[in-house]
Design an enzyme around this catalytic site. Structure first.
Site, PDB file in Angstrom:
ATOM      1  N   HIS A 131       0.870  -1.182   0.000  1.00 12.71           N
ATOM      2  CA  HIS A 131       0.000   0.000   0.000  1.00 12.71           C
ATOM      3  C   HIS A 131       0.909   1.235   0.000  1.00 12.71           C
ATOM      4  CE1 HIS A 131      -2.777   2.984   1.817  1.00 12.71           C
ATOM      5  NE2 HIS A 131      -3.766   2.170   1.514  1.00 12.71           N
ATOM      6  N   ASP A 208       2.963  -4.278   8.108  1.00 10.60           N
ATOM      7  CA  ASP A 208       1.735  -3.502   7.946  1.00 10.60           C
ATOM      8  C   ASP A 208       0.578  -4.501   8.024  1.00 10.60           C
ATOM      9  OD1 ASP A 208      -0.552  -2.412   6.868  1.00 10.60           O
ATOM     10  OD2 ASP A 208       0.392  -1.631   5.062  1.00 10.60           O
ATOM     11  N   GLN A 211      -4.729  -5.077   7.007  1.00 10.54           N
ATOM     12  CA  GLN A 211      -5.754  -5.986   6.462  1.00 10.54           C
ATOM     13  C   GLN A 211      -5.770  -7.343   7.148  1.00 10.54           C
ATOM     14  OE1 GLN A 211      -8.054  -5.031   4.551  1.00 10.54           O
ATOM     15  NE2 GLN A 211      -7.223  -3.107   3.782  1.00 10.54           N
ATOM     16  N   LYS A 234     -10.488  -0.627  10.467  1.00  7.95           N
ATOM     17  CA  LYS A 234     -10.608  -1.811   9.604  1.00  7.95           C
ATOM     18  C   LYS A 234     -10.955  -3.047  10.426  1.00  7.95           C
ATOM     19  CE  LYS A 234      -7.275  -0.055   6.238  1.00  7.95           C
ATOM     20  NZ  LYS A 234      -8.056   0.459   5.107  1.00  7.95           N
ATOM     21  N   CYS A 372      -4.757   2.441  -3.697  1.00  8.56           N
ATOM     22  CA  CYS A 372      -3.528   2.959  -3.069  1.00  8.56           C
ATOM     23  C   CYS A 372      -2.385   1.957  -3.216  1.00  8.56           C
ATOM     24  CB  CYS A 372      -3.737   3.298  -1.591  1.00  8.56           C
ATOM     25  SG  CYS A 372      -4.915   4.608  -1.336  1.00  8.56           S
TER      26      CYS A 372
HETATM   27  C1  LIG Z   1      -2.501  -2.734   3.567  1.00 12.99           C
HETATM   28  C2  LIG Z   1      -2.817  -1.345   4.056  1.00 12.99           C
HETATM   29  N1  LIG Z   1      -1.868  -0.618   4.653  1.00 12.99           N
HETATM   30  C3  LIG Z   1      -2.092   0.610   5.126  1.00 12.99           C
HETATM   31  C4  LIG Z   1      -3.322   1.205   4.997  1.00 12.99           C
HETATM   32  C5  LIG Z   1      -3.532   2.580   5.537  1.00 12.99           C
HETATM   33  O1  LIG Z   1      -4.362   2.520   6.654  1.00 12.99           O
HETATM   34  P1  LIG Z   1      -4.904   3.860   7.339  1.00 12.99           P
HETATM   35  O2  LIG Z   1      -5.490   4.701   6.241  1.00 12.99           O
HETATM   36  O3  LIG Z   1      -5.922   3.360   8.318  1.00 12.99           O
HETATM   37  O4  LIG Z   1      -3.744   4.513   8.000  1.00 12.99           O
HETATM   38  C6  LIG Z   1      -4.351   0.510   4.367  1.00 12.99           C
HETATM   39  C7  LIG Z   1      -5.658   1.140   4.153  1.00 12.99           C
HETATM   40  O5  LIG Z   1      -6.356   0.848   3.207  1.00 12.99           O
HETATM   41  C8  LIG Z   1      -4.098  -0.803   3.891  1.00 12.99           C
HETATM   42  O6  LIG Z   1      -5.045  -1.516   3.286  1.00 12.99           O
END
Ligand SMILES: Cc1ncc(COP(=O)(O)O)c(C=O)c1O
Length: 414
Positions: A131, A208, A211, A234, A372
């Site tokens: 992401h 990270d 998900q 999430k 993203c």
């Molecule tokens: C794999 C992953 N990493 C990071 C993020 C960013 O999360 P946040 O916008 O809650 O900081 C997302 C959000 O869609 C994501 O799917």
């Protein structure tokens, strides 16, 4: 054919759905079919109620007052931290930093851990699946420090090419930062194995988990990772709050990320001494109601059981994969054997935004775009995909509605 959800011991999805008030509403005169939980999941009544109760009865600033309300708010907020600790099996609440979410957690480690240590020529190793939140903070840092981003490629299935990743680990690799579960393709990464490889090469591992945490049991110590980040919104909690887990000795050695109230022990104009963990990283008044209700959300999913949620979503994904694969114009993007929660697809001759717009008219919420994760789209030579993502409240009937909606799209654009 995978198991019918009714055979998943004790998982009554219709009862679960009644816990989510929003699922009773209609969109464009049709029952809502919410297939966008990977972007943000819906909240159960207990989470909504926790925010309401806190705001009505307990609100005051935390960590500051001797008065009753402040003590109540502080106790509730700190109980939420303990719930997070238990949820991911951190050794201590000192290792649980509340942030605004995954994005801020990654920036915190990039700025506070990596920035003081990174030298010209050093490397940060990512995968092509990441992401943007797990690319850009490292890229900004590398540009500033004359360091280099290395990127492990992915195979046509959407799996990370582990052999290539291993070759990209060099004595200059300082950090390996990877998703646990790809938001664009649904690939589950072999985090434990990658952590072993990274550590053997002398690098640290950042995961990270945005998900993964809503979709499978996560044990940060069992995985052997150094840092792990995720977001409340999430995992069925409020937005604006999330977590950075880090091993105590690493966090202890890191300078504060931001300066302000709460993160100090004493301040004079000559010198400030910093608070202990985890408060050293929590400058300013936090999202108190959000943090407390985040704890309630974790209680909710724990009550249902992460293993049962995982099995339920696995059944849905298998059923959806089979249903969509039966439509000749559908191409599923991402076919890794280890997948969870996410189904990305394209339709021959139809732009994904048109898919999303037509499905919306049918009451079906899916995500369309690059999610993203533009490097993933580039890897597959696509500008965008449509993405259905599942939560603990979705049903096979909703998958049938999605398949019907896709047939409607095809009829319109033929
Ligand atoms: C794999 C992953 N990493 C990071 C993020 C960013 O999360 P946040 O916008 O809650 O900081 C997302 C959000 O869609 C994501 O799917």
């Amino acid at each position: 054919m995978s198991a019918n959800p009714k055979s998943l011991a004790g998982y009554d999805v219709e009862r679960v759905r009644r816990d989510f008030p929003i699922l009773a509403r209609e969109v464009h005169g049709k029952p809502l079919v919410f297939l966008d939980s990977a972007a943000s999941s819906q909240r159960p009544a207990s989470v909504i109620g926790a925010v309401d109760e806190y705001e009505r009865l307990h609100h005051a600033n935390v960590h500051r007052g001797v008065h009753q309300l402040s003590q109540e708010a502080t106790a509730m907020f700190e109980q939420a931290r303990e719930r997070v600790r238990r949820f991911v099996n951190a050794a201590s609440t000192r290792e649980v930093i509340f942030t605004r979410g995954t994005t801020e957690s990654i920036n915190l480690v990039a700025q506070s851990y990596a920035r003081p240590r990174l030298k010209p020529g050093d490397e940060i190793l990512l995968t092509m699946l990441e992401h943007h939140a797990n690319i850009v903070p490292w890229q900004m840092l590398c540009e500033e420090k004359g360091a280099r981003l290395a990127v492990a490629p992915i195979l046509d299935s959407g799996e990370v090419d582990l052999a290539a990743l291993e070759r990209l680990l060099t004595p200059r690799t300082r950090m390996v930062s990877i998703a646990h579960l790809s938001n664009a393709l649904g690939t589950v990464l072999p985090v434990k194995r990658i952590a072993e490889l990274a550590h053997a090469a002398g690098a640290l591992v950042f995961v990270d988990g945005a998900q993964a945490v809503p979709r499978m049991p996560v044990d940060v110590r069992g995985l052997g990772v150094d840092f792990y980040a995720f977001s409340s919104h999430k995992v069925y909690g409020p937005s604006g709050v999330g977590v950075l887990y880090g091993r105590t000795e690493l966090l202890d050695a890191m300078p504060p990320y931001q300066g302000g109230g709460d993160m100090i022990r004493s301040v004079t104009f000559e010198k400030t001494t910093y608070n202990s963990l985890p408060y050293k990283f929590e400058a300013g008044t936090p999202n108190i109601a959000g943090g407390i209700a985040f704890g309630t959300a974790l209680d909710y999913v724990t009550g249902l059981g992460l293993a049962r949620i995982e099995a339920h979503e696995r059944d849905l994904l298998a059923y959806a994969t089979e249903s969509l694969a039966a439509i000749p114009e559908v191409t599923i993007v991402g076919t890794a054997p280890e997948k969870a929660g996410v189904l990305s697809f394209v339709l021959q001759g139809v732009h994904p935004h048109d898919i999303g717009t037509v499905l919306d008219r049918e009451g079906i919420a899916v995500r369309t775009g690059h999610h993203c994760a533009q490097p993933v789209m580039d890897r597959f030579g696509l500008p965008a995909t449509a993405r259905a993502s599942f939560g603990l409240y979705n049903t096979r009937e909703e998958v049938d509605v999605l398949a019907g909606g896709i047939r409607t799209v095809l009829r319109m654009f033929r």
